[in-house]
Enzyme design. Sequence first.
Site, PDB file in Angstrom:
ATOM      1  N   SER A   1      -3.737   2.563  10.560  1.00 24.97           N
ATOM      2  CA  SER A   1      -4.795   2.782   9.572  1.00 24.97           C
ATOM      3  C   SER A   1      -6.145   2.399  10.183  1.00 24.97           C
ATOM      4  O   SER A   1      -6.559   3.001  11.169  1.00 24.97           O
ATOM      5  CB  SER A   1      -4.491   2.013   8.287  1.00 24.97           C
ATOM      6  OG  SER A   1      -5.399   2.377   7.265  1.00 24.97           O
TER       7      SER A   1
ATOM      8  N   HIS B   1       1.618   5.805   3.988  1.00 22.36           N
ATOM      9  CA  HIS B   1       0.628   4.970   4.655  1.00 22.36           C
ATOM     10  C   HIS B   1       1.191   3.583   4.872  1.00 22.36           C
ATOM     11  O   HIS B   1       1.007   2.962   5.856  1.00 22.36           O
ATOM     12  CB  HIS B   1      -0.656   4.917   3.841  1.00 22.36           C
ATOM     13  CG  HIS B   1      -1.807   4.315   4.580  1.00 22.36           C
ATOM     14  ND1 HIS B   1      -2.410   4.922   5.649  1.00 22.36           N
ATOM     15  CD2 HIS B   1      -2.447   3.140   4.411  1.00 22.36           C
ATOM     16  CE1 HIS B   1      -3.385   4.154   6.093  1.00 22.36           C
ATOM     17  NE2 HIS B   1      -3.425   3.067   5.360  1.00 22.36           N
TER      18      HIS B   1
END
Length: 174
Positions: free
Chosen positions: A61, A174
């Site tokens: 990320s 994610h």
Amino acid sequence: AEGYAVVYANIRGSDGYDQEFADIRFRYGTRDYQDFMEMVDHVLKVFPWIDDERIAVTGLSYGGFMTNWVISHTGRFRCAISQNGICSWQSFFGTSDIGFHFCPDQIGGDPWSNPVAYAEKSPITYAKDVMTPTMFIHSFNDYRCWIDQSILMYTALKYLGKRAKLVLYMEGSH
């Protein structure tokens, strides 16, 4: 016991400190990058048994963004693994589930009113400078940092004759 060291850096832009420390709006790739490189220097000084010719960088990320930024700004690392990262803020603006309000708040303006900042803060802009062999790992169902981010950076590196691999997972978010 096997001669490996794993080091985690809580650089600017990370959680754990006050809001002022964590706030890197309009400054991605500046003081956060400097924090990271200072940490690497410090660790190598304190632990001389770590071979500075065999260090790697990885992150997911924002850490993936930082990995992309690091490899596009130094050739110091032997290899890198960028996981579900960001390489293009312009693309991120139009794809992320975080909403199109995020980039104007973090980068400034939108891709049409501030194209210079969107390019300056995007690691893909500096792909020609990458010297580090890099593996991109991305989850197909990551709607925060869409799969296009890893594909774009991987494709840029391959086009430019750089060493890169792409691993895509059909499961996982994610």
